[in-house]
Structure formats: structure tokens, C-alpha cells
Write an enzyme that holds these catalytic residues in place. Structure first.
Site, PDB file in Angstrom:
ATOM      1  N   ILE A 330       9.256   7.723  -3.795  1.00 41.99           N
ATOM      2  CA  ILE A 330       8.044   7.282  -4.862  1.00 41.99           C
ATOM      3  C   ILE A 330       6.789   7.606  -3.922  1.00 41.99           C
ATOM      4  O   ILE A 330       5.819   7.177  -4.501  1.00 41.99           O
ATOM      5  CB  ILE A 330       8.387   5.814  -4.732  1.00 41.99           C
ATOM      6  CG1 ILE A 330       8.422   4.887  -3.243  1.00 41.99           C
ATOM      7  CG2 ILE A 330       9.336   5.343  -5.748  1.00 41.99           C
ATOM      8  CD1 ILE A 330       8.453   3.466  -3.349  1.00 41.99           C
ATOM      9  N   GLY A 331       6.948   8.387  -2.786  1.00 40.56           N
ATOM     10  CA  GLY A 331       5.681   8.590  -2.196  1.00 40.56           C
ATOM     11  C   GLY A 331       6.096   9.585  -0.911  1.00 40.56           C
ATOM     12  O   GLY A 331       7.296   9.501  -0.645  1.00 40.56           O
ATOM     13  N   ALA A 332       5.352   9.808  -0.237  1.00 43.02           N
ATOM     14  CA  ALA A 332       5.247  10.501   1.026  1.00 43.02           C
ATOM     15  C   ALA A 332       4.605  10.150   2.098  1.00 43.02           C
ATOM     16  O   ALA A 332       3.320   9.528   1.892  1.00 43.02           O
ATOM     17  CB  ALA A 332       4.872  12.052   1.003  1.00 43.02           C
ATOM     18  N   GLU A 334       3.418   9.929   6.404  1.00 45.30           N
ATOM     19  CA  GLU A 334       3.048  10.706   7.797  1.00 45.30           C
ATOM     20  C   GLU A 334       4.329  11.072   8.311  1.00 45.30           C
ATOM     21  O   GLU A 334       4.419  12.463   8.886  1.00 45.30           O
ATOM     22  CB  GLU A 334       2.025  10.060   8.598  1.00 45.30           C
ATOM     23  CG  GLU A 334       1.275  11.125   9.393  1.00 45.30           C
ATOM     24  CD  GLU A 334       1.836  11.051  10.814  1.00 45.30           C
ATOM     25  OE1 GLU A 334       1.669  12.058  11.421  1.00 45.30           O
ATOM     26  OE2 GLU A 334       1.941   9.914  11.260  1.00 45.30           O
ATOM     27  N   PHE A 335       5.420  10.332   8.468  1.00 49.94           N
ATOM     28  CA  PHE A 335       6.425  10.562   9.106  1.00 49.94           C
ATOM     29  C   PHE A 335       7.769  11.129   8.114  1.00 49.94           C
ATOM     30  O   PHE A 335       8.849  11.566   8.835  1.00 49.94           O
ATOM     31  CB  PHE A 335       6.972   9.396   9.882  1.00 49.94           C
ATOM     32  CG  PHE A 335       5.933   9.061  11.215  1.00 49.94           C
ATOM     33  CD1 PHE A 335       5.955   9.684  12.192  1.00 49.94           C
ATOM     34  CD2 PHE A 335       5.050   7.733  11.058  1.00 49.94           C
ATOM     35  CE1 PHE A 335       4.852   9.324  13.092  1.00 49.94           C
ATOM     36  CE2 PHE A 335       4.258   7.458  11.998  1.00 49.94           C
ATOM     37  CZ  PHE A 335       4.125   8.244  13.079  1.00 49.94           C
ATOM     38  N   GLU A 337       9.516  10.747   3.893  1.00 47.45           N
ATOM     39  CA  GLU A 337       9.481  10.272   2.714  1.00 47.45           C
ATOM     40  C   GLU A 337       9.417   8.723   2.575  1.00 47.45           C
ATOM     41  O   GLU A 337      10.042   7.847   3.318  1.00 47.45           O
ATOM     42  CB  GLU A 337      10.722  10.567   1.741  1.00 47.45           C
ATOM     43  CG  GLU A 337      10.687  12.083   1.594  1.00 47.45           C
ATOM     44  CD  GLU A 337      11.542  12.783   1.024  1.00 47.45           C
ATOM     45  OE1 GLU A 337      11.681  13.850   0.366  1.00 47.45           O
ATOM     46  OE2 GLU A 337      12.730  12.279   1.093  1.00 47.45           O
ATOM     47  N   VAL A 338       8.806   7.966   1.334  1.00 48.88           N
ATOM     48  CA  VAL A 338       9.040   6.447   1.067  1.00 48.88           C
ATOM     49  C   VAL A 338       9.913   6.535  -0.281  1.00 48.88           C
ATOM     50  O   VAL A 338       9.208   7.146  -1.159  1.00 48.88           O
ATOM     51  CB  VAL A 338       7.615   6.106   0.781  1.00 48.88           C
ATOM     52  CG1 VAL A 338       7.592   4.424   0.569  1.00 48.88           C
ATOM     53  CG2 VAL A 338       6.750   6.371   2.056  1.00 48.88           C
ATOM     54  N   LYS A 356      11.297   3.380   4.224  1.00 49.67           N
ATOM     55  CA  LYS A 356      10.442   4.552   4.924  1.00 49.67           C
ATOM     56  C   LYS A 356      11.482   5.243   5.720  1.00 49.67           C
ATOM     57  O   LYS A 356      12.078   4.825   6.661  1.00 49.67           O
ATOM     58  CB  LYS A 356       9.333   3.908   5.494  1.00 49.67           C
ATOM     59  CG  LYS A 356       8.065   3.368   4.848  1.00 49.67           C
ATOM     60  CD  LYS A 356       6.867   2.999   5.840  1.00 49.67           C
ATOM     61  CE  LYS A 356       5.706   2.445   4.983  1.00 49.67           C
ATOM     62  NZ  LYS A 356       4.489   2.014   5.955  1.00 49.67           N
ATOM     63  N   ASP A 449      -7.617  -1.944   9.619  1.00 42.08           N
ATOM     64  CA  ASP A 449      -7.964  -0.839   8.670  1.00 42.08           C
ATOM     65  C   ASP A 449      -7.462  -1.575   6.991  1.00 42.08           C
ATOM     66  O   ASP A 449      -6.752  -1.114   6.323  1.00 42.08           O
ATOM     67  CB  ASP A 449      -6.879   0.338   8.563  1.00 42.08           C
ATOM     68  CG  ASP A 449      -7.189   1.423   7.522  1.00 42.08           C
ATOM     69  OD1 ASP A 449      -8.283   1.567   7.168  1.00 42.08           O
ATOM     70  OD2 ASP A 449      -5.961   2.315   7.416  1.00 42.08           O
TER      71      ASP A 449
END
Length: 686
Positions: A330-332, A334-335, A337-338, A356, A449
Site C-alpha cells: 500500500i506504500g513505500a 524509507e526502509f 515497503e508498507v 512495515k 514532526d
């Protein structure tokens, strides 16, 4: 006269769920039956998700302001059960509804309540009482809202509230010892579930037994013994501290032994402080330490551990990889895939999760940084903080498993649903975020953040704070920019003192929360639009603040401005923000006053010249640039043939011109506003 009749059903009912409270809002019926005496009745049903059968809610549910005879088109239900399906039927009635032989006309809303803290303990009974101890027992809270993990008992000598003792117990009985004879003590108890602590009970007062009469000489013996013992311990402490300076240089030797005699439960190390006490030490501390303790756990920085793996396994549960089914990407991150998938734990039903993964070929530092987020997340337990299910570290790929949030990130979700929610629904989202941030602030954790992109939202519109991998965000996020001191921070969301001096506190998180409020009320608009980071820093430092989003209630915009106070000590605390939003939700009429459209820009910007034609050569070119070219002919026909004329357009003008779609109105007004903003101090002259 024509005969009157019962009204038709109310229309467009919507709900906003906040833990175990539900706020309902609706539109009056299209047909009032020819009468003006319309009121509303709310029927509440509790439904079984397996059988589908429903039953009346019962008398424990409270309705604010009331259940029957409602004149307003909104109501709040409180004291509902957690994790329970409810159906609310809203019926409009008038003076002849009782005469109606036909079926009831109503609109129904189905909701599922969220996780919630337990209700207060209502009664406490005293047990055995001696001159130095008091035994107590109590009943589980009326509404536990989950499995009770433990109870926290706070007690203090009457009129000595500033010095109290905390005892923790997994049972509904405790004995408080070490008390003064013939003295009154005040006790308060609260329960904790996975959702956190409930409120403290009311105060219960009990008195120890008086000292029995004894001969003068006999009564002095214990005093003498205690005095001698205290004297020896004090002497040992003094000698220990005098020698502590040389201890670390020359070995602890006999001085360390002397300290061990005085404090056998403590482990002394030269120049080193343990990051966390052993559980047994913590237990001793809670049972015997007569010191002031906070009621909430304190966040522990995983970086204080010499071995990062120790922190991960202390705060995160290890999950067998065989329990996880990965379904789709469902996403990417930094480390790696998600993904979304399913988790099946022994003895529990399978449920959806987000996963993750750490990509192949990682370095040890990448693994440490990846699992660092789990070490942080695993310490939090709150309905508005993303919940960590566990980690997979003993097989590959290494994984972090969290609850699944169906609607994804808040900023993307709002952009997809531009103009689709009521103000109350938006305020409910903001209230959830503020509640999560209050919890983090109480824990001593600074997020650094906070932004709509780092808020996740589920199918019930419950918002949860996420993304605790700060070092990753600071170094690699496209929203970041270098500061003069090195390192990257998300400029548009960050307080001035954090940009200039890297002074991150809960007060700087409050500034970021104000930006998140602006993002929510503008449906995911980019803060400061296309201004450069340097222009943002310069403008904010000189007093510029984001103007109010379109159709924003004045009370919410004022709260934003309060969050953006230059002096961080003048900003509200998160508990004050939660309290303020609760008041607005309970009193929806306070949200009807909107920010004056004409003052949205002028009261914030320094004086500037009229918008010129330097940026766009014609009105048509401008409208084409913002993908609103369909309105070019309408603008020209109504005399808006130059950019100077367009600069004076108001929302009412747009409606008069036939621009009726809310999304189109916002796009045009925001574009004009952006052009005016860029004129601040001539930053980007048009």
C-alpha cells in the site's frame, strides 16, 4: 384550514464518535406536517454484531441536552459502552404524532464506539485497620470498557496532599502500611486498561488505630533504636558521598560496600545511570516510597540503551512470522515497503494490520533505526496514538506490525473528500489529534514532526498520531529544509524557536498542531502554498501568520492564532486545547460565527500594492493555470477583465457569478489569497 399531520423523517444524519461518546447532527424534515411545534426524539439500541439482534440501551446512557423534546438538530450521547455497535433512530414529532396510526418516520445512524478508559471506582470498603496499616477492598468499575490491567491507589495523610504515595495492584484489595498511628488518611483509586487510566475515584477517608497506652520507659525504647539506626545510615550516606568523587577514579572499593549497606536495593555504577529500574525495584518504589510521583508513565528514550535490541524487546512484543499474512503493498517507506495484511494470534480472531518491512541488504544502523520507531511506539497506549501490535526480528524480513487504518493519511484523505464533512466532524478529528498529543506531552515525549501527513484516520473518522521515526523524517522528508545549524526539519510545520535554536518542546508541538488545524479546515491545502522555505521563515519571523481557511469558524481560527504565539510560554497546553474543543463540540452554535471574509488577508498582511499582471498576463491565463478555465467567459462578461479587478473578488461575488461548487470556490479564493500572500514585503512580486 387543512388538517395537519406528523412530520416526515429528519434528513442527512451524521455521527462523530469520540471514544464512548457519540455526537449526532441532522437536517430538519422536509415536511413539518403544516405545524411549527416540531421536536425530536432519540431512540438508542445496542446491537450484537454476531446475531444482529438489538436491545434498548438502558438508563446508563446520558443525553446532552436531553433525549426527548429536543428543539436543536443535534445531541450528544455519553457513557456508552466501548467497542459496541449502536443504532440511533432520530424521529421528528409534533402535536399530532401521537394520533398517527401509521409507522414511525425516522432516520437511523449506525456507529461503533472506540476504545475508552474505565469509569471511576465507585465504592471502597475498609478492612483490617491497625495503628500502622489500613486494608481496603473495592468493586471493579461499573464500566470497565475492557480488561482491567491494574489499579493505582494514591493516598496521603489528610491535609498533606502534596506528599503522597502510589501503590499499584492487580487485585481489588491492598494494604497500606508504614502509616502514623491515630492519623486520618485519604485514598483515591483508578483503574487502567489498554486504553489508559480512568479517572480517580472520589476521596475516601480512613483513620489508623491510636497507639496503645504503655509505660514511659518502654515507649522510649523503639524511639532510641530508630534514632540510632537513622544516625548510622546518615553517617554512611555522608561518607559515601564524600568518597564518591574518588570512587570513579580509583575503584569503588570499601566505599561502595558502605553504600551497599545503606542502600542494598540500588546498583551503584561509576558515571552511569540505569535507563530503567528493574520491575522489582519499581514495585518497591511504589510500595514504600513516600514521594510525589506523576500519575502517567514517563517516556524512555530507546537511545539510552547500550543495546538497542534490549529496548525493542522491552517495549515491543515479538510476533511469529507465521502469524502474519501479507496481502498487498500500500506504500513505500524509507526502509522498505508498507503492506496491508492479516494477523492471527493464538486464541484470537484474525484481524487486519499494517506491516512495515525492512528491505533486503540493510545495514546494522538501518535495522537499529527501523526498529527504533517500534521501541518508541510500543511505549504508548492511547486510542488516538497508532497502536503497535508487535515486531518480527527473529526471521526475515524484519517487520513492524501496527493496527490498520483504512483511510490512510489525513492530508490525502481530506484532499479526496474536499468539502464533504460538517464542521463538527472536522472538529471531532482535531479533538482526537489533540487528545493523542496531550497523552504524548504527559508522557514527556516531543513529536517534532506533527503534520496531517503523519496522522492516520480509520473508517470511523478516528484520527491517530503516527510516524515516530523522527531522525528519518528530518533527514529525508521532502518537506524538510536545512537550517543554519545543520540537519533537516519540516519548516512549514515547525515553531520559530525550533527552526532558529533547535528548541523542541511540547510548546513547539502546539505550534505544529495549529498548522494541522489549518490543514484540516482547508481540506489538506499545503501550508504557505508555494512560498519557499526561506520566505516562510522570513515571513513568520516578521509576524505573518496563515490566514483563515475559507468558511472557518472564528473560534477555531483564534485557537490557531493562539498556537502560533511567538512566545512559546503564551501558547495553550494540549489539555487546554482538548478542553476548548470539547466545549465547542458540546455547543455547536459557537461554531456558526465565521471569520469575516474581507479580513481573512487584510488583518494579517502588511500593506501592499494592488495585484498586478506580472504573474499572469490575463484573467484567462490565470484561470487556466488553476484548472478553472471553464469560468473565463463568465468572468469577462461580468467585468472582471483584468487581474486588478479579479483581486477584489469575494466569495459572494463567486456565488453571484454561478461558481456554486465548494471545491471550485475554494480553489479560486485560495489562488487569489496566495497571490496576495506572496506580496508580503515584496517576497514574490506579481
Amino acid at each position: 384550514m387543512a388538517c395537519t399531520r406528523p412530520p416526515s423523517a429528519p434528513r442527512s444524519a451524521i455521527s462523530n464518535v469520540n471514544e464512548t461518546s457519540v455526537f449526532l447532527e441532522w437536517i430538519p424534515p422536509a415536511d413539518t406536517g403544516g405545524r411549527k411545534d416540531v421536536s425530536y426524539y432519540i431512540a438508542c439500541k445496542k446491537c450484537n454484531s454476531h446475531s444482529g439482534l438489538c436491545e434498548a440501551c438502558g438508563g446508563h446512557v446520558r443525553y446532552l441536552p436531553q433525549q426527548t423534546g429536543l428543539k436543536n438538530t443535534s445531541v450528544m450521547m455519553v457513557d456508552l459502552l466501548a467497542h459496541t455497535n449502536y443504532t440511533f433512530e432520530i424521529e421528528a414529532v409534533n402535536g399530532v404524532s401521537d394520533q398517527n396510526p401509521g409507522a414511525r418516520q425516522f432516520v437511523s445512524v449506525n456507529v461503533t464506539t472506540n476504545q475508552a478508559a474505565p469509569s471511576p471506582v465507585s465504592s471502597v470498603k475498609k478492612g483490617k485497620i491497625t495503628k500502622n496499616s489500613i486494608s481496603l477492598s473495592w468493586q471493579e468499575p461499573d464500566r470497565p470498557n475492557g480488561i482491567i490491567l491494574e489499579y493505582e491507589i494514591k493516598y496521603f495523610e489528610k491535609d498533606q496532599e502534596t506528599s503522597y504515595t502510589i501503590i499499584k495492584s492487580k487485585e481489588t484489595t491492598i494494604t497500606a502500611d508504614g502509616l502514623k498511628p491515630g492519623s486520618a488518611y485519604v485514598f483515591q483509586i483508578r483503574a487502567r486498561t489498554a486504553a489508559g487510566y480512568g479517572g480517580f475515584s472520589r476521596r475516601f477517608e480512613f483513620e489508623t488505630s491510636p497507639v496503645l497506652a504503655a509505660s514511659r520507659d518502654q515507649s522510649q525504647i523503639p524511639i532510641i533504636v530508630v534514632s540510632v539506626t537513622v544516625g548510622v545510615i546518615l553517617l554512611a550516606v555522608v561518607i559515601g558521598f564524600l568518597l564518591s568523587g574518588s570512587c570513579c577514579d580509583h575503584g569503588c572499593g570499601w566505599a561502595s560496600s558502605l553504600r551497599a549497606v545503606a542502600y542494598p536495593s540500588l546498583t551503584w555504577r561509576c558515571g552511569y545511570s540505569k535507563a530503567k529500574q528493574d520491575p522489582e525495584e519499581e514495585k518497591m518504589h511504589f510500595h514504600n516510597g513516600h514521594i510525589k510521583l506523576p500519575g502517567v508513565r514517563t517516556y524512555i528514550d530507546p537511545h539510552t540503551y547500550e543495546d538497542p535490541n534490549q529496548a525493542v524487546h522491552e517495549f515491543a512484543k515479538e510476533i511469529e512470522a507465521s502469524c502474519i499474512t501479507i496481502e498487498r503493498v500500500i506504500g513505500a517507506g524509507e526502509f522498505g515497503e508498507v503492506c496491508s495484511g492479516r494477523l492471527k494470534l493464538q486464541g484470537k480472531r484474525e484481524f487486519p494490520v499494517a506491516i512495515k518491512t525492512l528491505k533486503v541488504g540493510y545495514t546494522e544502523k538501518q535495522r537499529r533505526d527501523f526498529l527504533g520507531e517500534a521501541s518508541i511506539m510500543g511505549q504508548f497506549d492511547h486510542p488516538n496514538i497508532i497502536h503497535l501490535e508487535g515486531v518480527v526480528t527473529k526471521s526475515k524480513p524484519v517487520m513492524i506490525v501496527t493496527e490498520y487504518m483504512e483511510n490512510g493519511s489525513l492530508d490525502t484523505f481530506l484532499k479526496k473528500n474536499d468539502g464533504q464533512f460538517t464542521v463538527i466532524q472536522l472538529v471531532g478529528m482535531l479533538r482526537g489529534i489533540a487528545s493523542g498529543m496531550k497523552y504524548l506531552s504527559d508522557m514527556g515525549y516531543v513529536h517534532r514532526d506533527l503534520a496531517a501527513r503523519n496522522i492516520l484516520i480509520n473508517s470511523n473518522l478516528v484520527c491517530k498520531v503516527s510516524d515516530f521515526g523522527l531522525s528519518r523524517v528530518l533527514e529525508d522528508d521532502p518537506e524538510a529544509a536545512y537550517t543554519t545549524r545543520g540537519g533537516k526539519i519540516p519548516i512549514r510545520w515547525t515553531a520559530p524557536e525550533a527552526i532558529a535554536f533547535r528548541k523542541f518542546t511540547s510548546a513547539s508541538d502546539v505550534w505544529s498542531y495549529g498548522i494541522v488545524m489549518w490543514e484540516v479546515m482547508s481540506y489538506g491545502e499545503r501550508p504557505y502554498w508555494e512560498m519557499t522555505n526561506q520566505d516562510v521563515i522570513k515571513a513568520v519571523e516578521e509576524g505573518y501568520r496563515l490566514p483563515s481557511p475559507m468558511d472557518c469558524p472564528a473560534a477555531l481560527y483564534q485557537l490557531m492564532l493562539d498556537c502560533w504565539q511567538k512566545d512559546r510560554n503564551s501558547r495553550p497546553k494540549f489539555d487546554e486545547i482538548v478542553s476548548m474543543l470539547d466545549k465547542l463540540i458540546r455547543n455547536p452554535s459557537s461554531l456558526k460565527t465565521l471569520v469575516n471574509a474581507s479580513s481573512r488577508v487584510s488583518n494579517l498582511l502588511v500593506e501592499h500594492s494592488p495585484v498586478g499582471s506580472g504573474a499572469y498576463r490575463s484573467v484567462g491565463e490565470w484561470l487556466e493555470a488553476i484548472k478553472m478555465g471553464r469560468y473565463t467567459e463568465i468572468f469577462m462578461e461580468n467585468g472582471y477583465s483584468s487581474m486588478d479587478a479579479v483581486a477584489q473578488v469575494t466569495l459572494e461575488d463567486l456565488r453571484r457569478l454561478g461558481v456554486t461548487l465548494v471545491g471550485h470556490q475554494k480553489k479560486i479564493m485560495n489562488s487569489l489569497q496566495e497571490m496576495k500572500v506572496q506580496l508580503v514585503n515584496g517576497m514574490v512580486p506579481l
